[in-house]
Design an enzyme around this catalytic site. Structure first.
Site, PDB file in Angstrom:
ATOM      1  N   LYS A  13       0.837  -1.196   0.000  1.00  0.00           N
ATOM      2  CA  LYS A  13       0.000   0.000   0.000  1.00  0.00           C
ATOM      3  C   LYS A  13       0.874   1.248   0.000  1.00  0.00           C
ATOM      4  CE  LYS A  13      -0.473  -0.026   5.064  1.00  0.00           C
ATOM      5  NZ  LYS A  13      -1.398  -0.043   6.202  1.00  0.00           N
ATOM      6  N   TYR A  34      15.477  30.950   3.775  1.00  0.00           N
ATOM      7  CA  TYR A  34      14.315  31.715   4.230  1.00  0.00           C
ATOM      8  C   TYR A  34      14.474  32.141   5.686  1.00  0.00           C
ATOM      9  CZ  TYR A  34      11.500  30.616   0.093  1.00  0.00           C
ATOM     10  OH  TYR A  34      11.004  30.535  -1.176  1.00  0.00           O
TER      11      TYR A  34
END
Length: 710
Positions: A376, A603
């Protein structure tokens, strides 16, 4: 998904077989006598076209690669090549009086569809028809049935080819072949000849070479001797209508092709195109050589000496094809080839480690208990198709997904094993469950009733809630479980539970887990006492396998353990099979900057150099699944074997590494973002540093990262 197979043997063999095909049309050993020439051009050289068909099947017809897009691309390319070849040979056809034949239009249609507008071009329409037949058979049936049907077609073709002299004395059969020969001149075509070799190529691709090289060589030698004997008998008794199809050609090609695959190395891509050009061009070269010999009055030397004639044709065909290839390579539109070296960042999958982990986990389980691979969430970020394909080839035949669409994706890439859907599927999709042969989890009694009301027979595993209190029918609701077994449209072929704290070795958690296990077994006993045949059971997931390996069950669901990592660093388990990490994420240094003391980067100026520093820019960020919470030195990357702290904030597409203390870093150097525990970049450690577990870290990897299988 990309995987470098490096079948250099195929590329080299293409060129050899292209020259053998020229022998069919030039009879190089005619000067040595009819028998010698027949052995070369009527027996040995007849392996050439089947080899080319097997190559096409090898890369196209494996059920794991049988998809509409690849088929459409092959057909489009072949039609283009065929169209160009037809146009090239129009002058030759005019010279030969082709367009003066009776019933011109029907004959042109027949030739275009089956026989080729010149004698050698039959291979191209045969490829088109044969691939369509082979693709359909493999897509709809398993390989055994597909091979049986293709072999039956081949046997039917034999009677119209090398064995025609036998069947022409049988009136009804002869009448059938008379009808066939009104449509196509030979049974050596895309219906009778090509499919079996295309499917054989796909079979070898899917199942790998089964025998060592020595056995393949011996098998080839033995089957070739038998084919040669067969051909000589048919030839001497004048039984052959044509000499392309022999019974023993099938084993000859199987062992020959398998032997070629043992030569591995860097691909010779140009040889692939060169061999095709030689095949297409050589009849034109034959015409030119004969014309030049006539004009220069050297027929005695050049064309009547069959060996010289053959060698001249090979040489001129090679030179001409190389010239065309050179011009094409120089002026063709540029094509970007994706390799590890050219990717900004990528997921690297170690298939050997995956296979090792599957074997190691299977060894922990008792006899009769099969590993169910949980794939999955793109196989926990590893790429579900590539992982499932390799596992199925390695002998794993049971898989589990979370959703129906994940399961359908596996079916469409060729997975034939059982696929259990662990999560919820809307009952209105029952048709898809049946169409794709999927097994649905019964999440509760109400859901079972809704699924049953659809009136479509589906396979299911009943989920039993033994204490996790998530999905499943509560273990004490025996009547509800029995009623599901009795529902008309639900075929219960399994029953399972999930252990909520099997990863813990704390005494209270062990006690709780054992109570879950015991209550599940008690339910199975009650069902048996009520006359219900107990289906296959499964209890363990990854930590259940590692901490409770001896449980009697039909399956054990391996998720995170299959990929060789623990959920958290330092997890202790009862069994330690030495699992190996399958996945690593790598990128590279694309820029190095020098920062003065006090200068900042990224940043928010989150990184400020305390001293003169060097930083490396790495083109991977949180959009690629790297947690932003690893910013500002919480996380590290590996460069030149040393850990480099992540400097400042991780961006969407880049991160910055502080390489001040690492010598000799240069642009292009590999950066390992997720690697091994020993290097300090293990998935569990990175996940822990980001405040999570490896299951989440891996399953959230960005889909834009290419997956490279190695």
């Amino acid at each position: 998904m990309k995987k470098s197979k490096d079948y250099a043997g195929i590329d080299c063999a293409r060129l050899v077989f292209a020259f053998l095909i020229i022998a069919i049309h030039t009879s190089p050993l005619a000067i040595a006598g009819g028998t010698a020439d027949f052995v070369l051009s009527g027996v040995i050289a007849r392996t050439g076209v089947p080899f080319f068909f097997m190559v096409s099947g090898f890369f196209l017809i494996s059920r794991y690669t049988c998809n509409n897009e690849k088929l459409a691309a092959f057909i489009k390319k072949t039609i283009l090549i065929y169209g160009v070849a037809i146009l090239i040979y129009i002058p030759v056809n005019i010279y030969n009086g082709y367009f003066l034949m009776d019933n011109l239009l029907p004959n042109i249609i027949k030739d275009i569809v089956f026989d080729g507008t010149l004698y050698h071009l039959w291979y191209l329409p045969a490829s088109l028809t044969g691939v369509a037949i082979a693709w359909y058979l493999v897509k709809k049936l398993d390989f055994t049935k597909a091979l049986i049907i293709a072999a039956a077609l081949y046997i039917a073709g034999l009677s119209g080819d090398s064995y025609y002299g036998i069947i022409e004395n049988i009136p009804v059969v002869k009448d059938f072949y008379s009808l066939v020969f009104q449509v196509t001149d030979y049974t050596r075509n895309g219906i009778f000849f090509a499919p079996v070799f295309l499917i054989m190529g796909g079979y070898i691709a899917e199942n790998r070479v089964k025998f060592p090289l020595g056995i393949n060589i011996c098998g080839f030698a033995a089957s070739f001797i038998l084919m040669l004997s067969e051909a000589l008998v048919l030839h001497n008794f004048n039984i052959q209508r044509h000499d392309s199809m022999y019974i023993f050609l099938l084993p000859v090609m199987y062992f020959l092709f398998s032997s070629v695959l043992f030569y591995r190395g860097r691909r010779f891509i140009n040889l692939r195109t060169l061999s095709l050009l030689i095949y297409i061009i050589h009849p034109m070269v034959i015409v030119v050589i004969r014309m030049c010999a006539k004009l220069l009055h050297i027929q005695e030397i050049l064309t009547r000496n069959s060996l010289v004639y053959y060698l001249a044709t090979c040489f001129v065909s090679l030179i001409s094809s190389a010239a065309v290839l050179y011009i094409w390579n120089r002026y063709k539109p540029p094509v970007t080839r994706h390799r590890k070296e050219t990717e900004r960042a990528y997921i690297e999958i170690n298939l050997s480690n995956l296979e090792y982990n599957a074997r190691a986990l299977q060894k922990l389980l008792p006899g009769g208990c099969r590993l169910m691979a949980v794939v999955k969430a793109e196989a926990y970020g590893h790429g579900s198709q590539g992982i499932a394909i390799h596992l199925e080839r390695s002998g794993v035949n049971s898989f589990a997904t979370a959703t129906i669409d994940e399961a359908i994706k596996l079916r469409k890439c060729g997975i034939r094993g059982e696929i259990l859907i662990l999560g919820y599927t809307d009952a209105r999709r029952a048709h898809d469950l049946k169409k794709y042969r999927l097994i649905q989890t019964i999440t509760d009694w109400g859901y079972a009733k809704e699924l049953n009301r659809q009136g479509i027979g589906v396979q299911a595993h009943i989920k039993i809630d033994t204490g996790m209190h998530r999905l499943g029918i509560t273990v004490n609701n025996t009547e509800e479980v029995i009623s599901v077994f009795n529902m008309k449209n639900i075929n219960v072929c399994g029953m399972y539970t999930h252990l909520c704290c099997a990863d813990s070795l704390e005494p209270e958690d062990i006690l709780y887990t054992k109570e879950q296990i015991n209550s599940f077994y008690r339910l199975a006993g009650i069902l048996k006492d009520n006359g219900i045949k107990i289906p296959k059971l499964h209890i363990q997931s990854s930590y259940g396998i590692l901490n409770y390996p001896g449980l009697k069950a039909g399956y054990a669901r391996a998720g995170i353990a299959l990929y060789g990592v623990s959920s958290s660093p330092g997890d202790r388990t009862v069994a330690d099979p030495g699992l190996r990490p399958v996945l690593s994420i790598k990128s590279k240094v694309i820029l190095i900057r020098e920062l003065k003391k006090g200068e900042s980067a990224g940043y928010g100026r989150a990184f400020t150099a305390r001293n003169d520093s060097r930083i490396a820019i790495v083109p991977a960020g949180y959009a690629d699944g790297i947690p932003r919470s690893l910013s500002c030195g919480i996380g590290n990357v590996l460069i030149n074997g040393q850990l480099a702290p992540i400097a400042g904030r991780i961006c969407m597409d880049q991160l910055i590494a502080d390489i001040t203390d690492i010598e000799n870093v240069k642009t292009g150097d590999t950066v390992t973002i997720i690697g091994t525990e020993e290097s300090g970049t293990g998935a569990a450690e990175i996940a822990c540093n980001s405040g999570s577990i490896s299951n989440e870290l891996l399953s959230r990897l960005g889909t834009r990262l290419p997956v490279v299988l190695s």
